[in-house]
Design an enzyme around this catalytic site. Structure first.
Site, PDB file in Angstrom:
ATOM      1  N   HIS A  53      59.750  46.451  85.414  1.00  0.00           N
ATOM      2  CA  HIS A  53      61.072  46.612  84.809  1.00  0.00           C
ATOM      3  C   HIS A  53      61.212  45.508  83.776  1.00  0.00           C
ATOM      4  O   HIS A  53      61.291  44.337  84.116  1.00  0.00           O
ATOM      5  CB  HIS A  53      62.144  46.488  85.894  1.00  0.00           C
ATOM      6  CG  HIS A  53      63.523  46.791  85.412  1.00  0.00           C
ATOM      7  ND1 HIS A  53      64.554  47.047  86.285  1.00  0.00           N
ATOM      8  CD2 HIS A  53      64.077  46.874  84.173  1.00  0.00           C
ATOM      9  CE1 HIS A  53      65.663  47.270  85.607  1.00  0.00           C
ATOM     10  NE2 HIS A  53      65.398  47.171  84.310  1.00  0.00           N
ATOM     11  N   GLY A 101      65.971  53.001  78.188  1.00  0.00           N
ATOM     12  CA  GLY A 101      67.354  53.289  77.868  1.00  0.00           C
ATOM     13  C   GLY A 101      68.224  52.044  77.896  1.00  0.00           C
ATOM     14  O   GLY A 101      67.743  50.923  78.105  1.00  0.00           O
ATOM     15  N   MET A 115      67.210  46.736  75.816  1.00  0.00           N
ATOM     16  CA  MET A 115      66.764  48.033  76.301  1.00  0.00           C
ATOM     17  C   MET A 115      65.966  47.811  77.579  1.00  0.00           C
ATOM     18  O   MET A 115      65.121  46.924  77.640  1.00  0.00           O
ATOM     19  CB  MET A 115      65.898  48.746  75.262  1.00  0.00           C
ATOM     20  CG  MET A 115      65.457  50.126  75.715  1.00  0.00           C
ATOM     21  SD  MET A 115      64.657  51.078  74.405  1.00  0.00           S
ATOM     22  CE  MET A 115      63.133  50.178  74.244  1.00  0.00           C
ATOM     23  N   HIS A 116      66.254  48.624  78.584  1.00  0.00           N
ATOM     24  CA  HIS A 116      65.479  48.580  79.828  1.00  0.00           C
ATOM     25  C   HIS A 116      64.241  49.444  79.648  1.00  0.00           C
ATOM     26  O   HIS A 116      64.318  50.551  79.129  1.00  0.00           O
ATOM     27  CB  HIS A 116      66.302  49.142  80.997  1.00  0.00           C
ATOM     28  CG  HIS A 116      67.474  48.299  81.362  1.00  0.00           C
ATOM     29  ND1 HIS A 116      67.437  47.383  82.379  1.00  0.00           N
ATOM     30  CD2 HIS A 116      68.710  48.220  80.824  1.00  0.00           C
ATOM     31  CE1 HIS A 116      68.605  46.786  82.475  1.00  0.00           C
ATOM     32  NE2 HIS A 116      69.400  47.273  81.528  1.00  0.00           N
ATOM     33  N   GLY A 117      63.101  48.940  80.088  1.00  0.00           N
ATOM     34  CA  GLY A 117      61.866  49.698  80.137  1.00  0.00           C
ATOM     35  C   GLY A 117      61.389  49.696  81.574  1.00  0.00           C
ATOM     36  O   GLY A 117      61.207  48.632  82.164  1.00  0.00           O
TER      37      GLY A 117
END
Length: 171
Positions: A53, A101, A115-117
């Site tokens: 994450h 997102g 942005m989260h990956g």
């Protein structure tokens, strides 16, 4: 970066020096998840919800999604965030299903665009409800890119279509 307290919702800006220190820490990340480019830094989320994450963050301060506009520059920034995050996560977890997102205001707790990956699967007990496409607090990167696309229909560059295939399975 700017931080907010959940109770008050008021943000406090960290000095420029703190941003530089955080960027230097990312560049020295021994686990291989940190990366810095001229415009972005990438680092592990402090409360991971998935196998990997990451946070993909512009160096230039931008409050949140609401500060972005439908223009070439902002579309290109989000596309670069996606490409950079995908590059790091693919290196860490080849073949994993990836999701990217943003948390929409007022549901974001950090007052700096990030942005989260995520490389799935989600961790056991993780609050995966925070990353569901149909919720009012989560915006998948595909939707962000669509809403930021310049009005004249041109993408951020000739490589944009090739770099972003739009498949929901990967993002």
């Amino acid at each position: 970066m700017a931080y907010t307290t959940k109770a008050s919702g008021e943000g406090l800006r960290a000095p420029e020096e703190a941003q530089s220190i955080r960027a230097l820490d990312v560049e020295r990340d021994r686990q291989g998840s940190g990366m810095a480019t001229e415009r972005l830094v990438v680092f592990r989320d402090r409360s991971p919800a998935a196998t990997a994450h990451l946070q993909i963050v512009p160096r230039r301060h931008i409050d949140n999604l609401n500060a972005l506009q439908r223009c070439q520059e902002d579309h290109a920034l989000v596309l670069e965030m996606l490409e950079t995050g995908r590059q790091v996560l693919t290196r860490l977890h080849p073949g994993a299903k990836l999701r990217f997102g943003f948390h929409r205001p007022p549901f974001n707790s950090v007052l700096h665009l990030h942005m989260h990956g995520l490389a799935l699967p989600y961790l056991e007990g993780a609050p995966k409800w925070k990353y569901l496409d149909w919720t009012p607090w989560w915006l998948p990167v595909e939707s962000a890119l669509k809403s930021l696309a310049p009005v004249d229909g041109r993408a951020a560059g000739p490589e944009a279509a090739a770099a972003h295939d739009g498949s929901p399975e990967r993002s």
